[in-house]
Design an enzyme around this catalytic site. Structure first.
Site, PDB file in Angstrom:
ATOM      1  N   SER A 112       0.804  -1.228   0.000  1.00  0.00           N
ATOM      2  CA  SER A 112       0.000   0.000   0.000  1.00  0.00           C
ATOM      3  C   SER A 112       0.832   1.271   0.000  1.00  0.00           C
ATOM      4  CB  SER A 112      -0.936   0.005   1.218  1.00  0.00           C
ATOM      5  OG  SER A 112      -0.182  -0.094   2.419  1.00  0.00           O
ATOM      6  N   HIS A 114      -0.205   6.444   6.079  1.00  0.00           N
ATOM      7  CA  HIS A 114       0.220   6.168   4.713  1.00  0.00           C
ATOM      8  C   HIS A 114       0.529   7.480   3.999  1.00  0.00           C
ATOM      9  CE1 HIS A 114      -1.288   2.138   5.429  1.00  0.00           C
ATOM     10  NE2 HIS A 114      -0.733   1.757   4.293  1.00  0.00           N
TER      11      HIS A 114
END
Length: 300
Positions: A57, A281
């Site tokens: 990811s 993230h």
């Protein structure tokens, strides 16, 4: 890695080269900036680069607008897309997928085919960003946040992973090293012409070890401990790249000062799920930073 958000209660898990670059292409890459990364293809590289992007990811870009694959959390603004656009790749295949481990490179990830199946004998550039899920970094951060709610001082998360003098996270990193080696060997076997770039992870927590409990509910002592564990992971990746015919791309160094503790507009890592990215993230700016690091690496 699997998307991980800062919870107010226990958070649910989220799914979400040796390149044939000519001297003219190298000059084109030298001219690339963050702005150029969003521009159109360059004619100099259009007949040279056949690019495959592999990874988890941190490569796919879950939550980064615009999402092009909900299953894998893949974004049209992730660093593979920016690199392909800047190089004017003849062909570009992005199979990065949130939640991927090294096992999902050679085997399926639920309904997603093995990522290495995207490689071809004439592939000239491969980027690989992998390893965090092998040691369950999202789970580690989740535990640390939960413990930080209960014990805001000291380093309760570090203590929980180092009972009886062990270093559980260090052991997981060491166990991941041979898996990285095996993947690199397989990439070279399937795409012998390719320049292979192993991409490290960008800074998550302040490099100077300072805490920002008003943003992330970690205990004060766990901020520098998590920083050190990420550095350990990146060091392992750099060593495996050097030993197995790949170039390591340092995404950590260029991202210092853009960690999760910084305000919006400065940070490259989101502290929770936002309109910019899923929690812990990279946002679009973070992907631009990694793309710039990759493009700079291609000129060396």
């Amino acid at each position: 890695m699997r998307p991980t958000s800062q919870p107010s209660s226990p958070p649910p898990g989220t799914r979400a080269a040796r390149a044939a670059v000519t001297s003219a292409a190298a000059l084109a890459v030298l001219a690339v900036t963050t702005t150029a990364a969003s521009a159109g293809p360059t004619a100099e590289t259009a007949d040279a680069v056949r690019y495959v992007a592999l990874g988890d990811s941190f490569s796919s870009g879950p939550g980064v607008p615009e999402q092009t694959d909900a299953l894998c959390g893949r974004s049209s603004a992730n660093y593979p897309t920016l690199v392909a656009r800047a190089l004017g790749a003849t062909s570009f295949t992005d199979v990065t997928c949130a939640g991927a481990t090294t096992s999902h490179l050679t085997g399926p990830q639920e309904t997603v085919p093995p990522q290495l199946d995207a490689l071809r004998p004439d592939t000239t550039l491969v980027t690989l960003g992998i390893g965090g899920n092998d040691l369950d970094l999202p789970g580690v951060i989740t535990r640390c946040v939960l413990l930080g709610y209960v014990a805001p001082y000291g380093s309760p998360c570090k203590q929980s992973y180092t009972l009886f003098g062990t270093d559980e996270i260090g052991s997981r990193i060491n166990a991941t090293a041979p898996r990285i080696e095996a993947v690199l060997k397989e990439i070279h076997a399937r795409s012998p012409q390719a320049r292979v770039l192993l991409v490290g992870y960008p800074v998550l927590f302040p490099d100077d070890g300072t805490a920002c409990r008003e943003t992330v509910a970690l205990a004060q002592g766990d901020f520098p401990w998590l920083r050190d564990k990420e550095k350990h992971l990146n060091t392992m990746l750099a060593q495996r790249a050097a030993a197995h015919g790949a170039r390591y791309v340092d995404a950590y160094g260029p991202s210092i000062g853009h960690d999760v503790c910084k305000p919006a507009g400065v940070r490259w890592i989101e502290p929770e799920d936002t309109a910019e990215a899923v929690g812990f993230h990279p946002n679009a700016a973070g992907h631009r930073g990694t793309a710039d690091a990759i493009l700079a690496s291609l000129t060396r």
